[in-house]
Design an enzyme around this catalytic site. Structure first.
Site, short mmCIF file in Angstrom:
data_model
loop_
_atom_site.label_atom_id
_atom_site.label_comp_id
_atom_site.label_asym_id
_atom_site.label_seq_id
_atom_site.Cartn_x
_atom_site.Cartn_y
_atom_site.Cartn_z
N LYS A 8 0.89 -1.16 0.00
CA LYS A 8 0.00 0.00 0.00
C LYS A 8 0.93 1.22 0.00
CE LYS A 8 -4.17 1.78 0.26
NZ LYS A 8 -5.15 1.65 -0.81
N ASP A 57 -5.57 -3.12 -2.39
CA ASP A 57 -6.98 -3.03 -2.77
C ASP A 57 -7.19 -3.62 -4.16
OD1 ASP A 57 -5.32 -0.89 -3.33
OD2 ASP A 57 -6.92 0.60 -3.39
N ASP A 82 -2.87 -11.90 5.82
CA ASP A 82 -3.92 -12.53 6.61
C ASP A 82 -5.24 -12.48 5.82
OD1 ASP A 82 -5.38 -13.55 8.68
OD2 ASP A 82 -5.06 -11.90 10.07
#
Ligand code: NAD
Length: 361
Positions: free
Chosen positions: A195, A227, A251
């Site tokens: 990110k 994303d 995760d």
């Protein structure tokens, strides 16, 4: 070779029993020793990871783990909750690399919620870093507007951090995995998920992975924002080969990837340290809703045992035998409830385990 067998809670005991059955017929010499972990250990000894269990795990070449947790422990202080046992084992064993393959078995194409053409032939590997990121960053806590302490808190915070050696170590694991897969006719590409557009930690992650990538000119590297990666995993999952990412993104993305193939009951995982000592467990949890009913799918645990033979016990042929036996059982039309569909035969946990044993020949 020594294996610590830690079944844990809920369906953990049922599915691990089937994996142990499979290991026992392989005609390999290893010692297996069982111990309590998670809620079962808390009930017996007042701690989810008792000293004796930890000692056994540390002294073994590999840990075969079921699952831990039950809603009844939700009111315990956090350090006493069953899930803390996994964090404790990861920390003490130095497990830093979590491997989650997402493979679509041809016979189960119909069990996925995605269109068959999107997942038929899917074989991707998600590698999640386990020791850093926002899960372990300091400082962390809650504070009031005035004195900085809980209770009566008005804000809470966790700090995201990664060190250069932590990123380098997991990047090497990813490039080496891609290289091995390339030797077995896969694409040979690492997608590093970050990110970097928003978080300094992940700009650093991206820079370090890029540097490490220069040592692997035979492996392609691309970068993707998390994303977008979450979207691409359901839009076009076959575009990936090896995905490497941090602890929190890993995760989430590994759970997303695990559902691509239809059932979380099919997916194994491995967590390794630098000495190839590892903890092997299904990707799912203890499923309290179906525990004790004999209906849980044991295949993720059986496939985790195969990963254990390959990565920690240096028995790749035995691993392949197990994987072939699982394919055979699926081809015979045997299904536990989670992967059952019209025209197939519904079986329970023990029947599925026995069918794999039989298919091993
Ligand atoms: P879960 O993975 O246990 O269950 C989610 C759903 O999947 C349930 O409907 C369950 O019945 C089904 N399912 C899971 N494994 C299955 C299998 N082998 N065969 C058939 N169906 C299966 O997740 P959850 O319900 O969110 O969590 C239950 C408990 O497990 C919680 O206490 C949680 O903290 C714990 N947990 C433990 C681990 C672990 O031990 N590594 C991982 C995740 C969750």
């Amino acid at each position: 070779m020594k294996i610590a067998v830690l079944p844990g809670d809920g369906i953990g005991t049922e599915i691990v029993a089937e994996a142990v059955k499979v290991l026992n017929v392989l005609d390999l010499k290893f010692e297996m020793e069982t111990a309590l972990v998670g809620g079962a250990a808390f009930d017996a000894f007042g701690h989810p990871l008792p000293e004796a269990t930890l000692k056994l795990a540390m002294a073994s070449d590999a840990v075969l783990f079921g699952a831990v947790g039950d809603w009844k422990y939700d009111t315990l202080d956090r350090p006493l909750r069953p899930e803390q046992a996994i964090l404790g084992l990861r920390k003490h064993m130095g497990l830093f690399a979590n491997f989650r393959p997402a493979i679509c078995y041809e016979q189960l194409v119909g069990a996925s919620s995605l269109k068959p053409e999107l997942i038929s032939g899917l074989d991707i590997l998600i590698i999640r870093e386990l020791t850093g990121d926002i899960y372990f960053g300091q400082p962390r806590g809650r504070r009031t507007a005035t004195d900085g302490h809980f209770p009566g808190a008005e804000e809470a915070f966790d700090t995201m951090r990664y060190s250069k050696p932590e990123i380098e170590r997991i990047a090497h694991v990813a490039f080496q995995a891609a290289r091995k897969r390339k030797a077995a006719d896969k694409e040979g590409r690492v997608t590093s998920v970050d990110k970097a557009n928003v978080l300094e930690t992940f700009q650093f992650w991206k820079d370090v992975v890029t540097e490490v990538g220069k040592e692997y000119p035979d492996i392609a590297l691309d970068h993707m924002y998390v994303d977008n990666a979450a979207m691409q995993l359901v839009k076009e999952p076959k575009r990936f080969d090896v995905v490497v990412t941090g602890n929190m993104f890993g995760d989430i993305l590994s759970d997303e990837a695990s559902m691509l193939t239809g059932s979380i009951g099919m997916l194994p995982s491995a967590s390794l340290n630098t000495k190839n000592q590892g903890l092997y467990e299904p990707s799912h949890g203890s499923a309290p809703d179906i525990a004790g009913k004999g209906v849980a799918n044991p295949l993720a645990t059986i496939l985790s045992a195969a990963m254990m033979l390959r990565f920690s016990l240096n028995q790749p042929e035995a691993a392949q035998r197990i994987e072939a036996a699982v394919q055979k059982v699926l081809a015979q039309g045997l299904r536990t409830g989670d992967i059952w569909s019209e025209g197939t035969t519904k079986v329970g946990t023990a029947q599925m385990g026995e069918a794999v044993v039989k298919a091993l020949g």
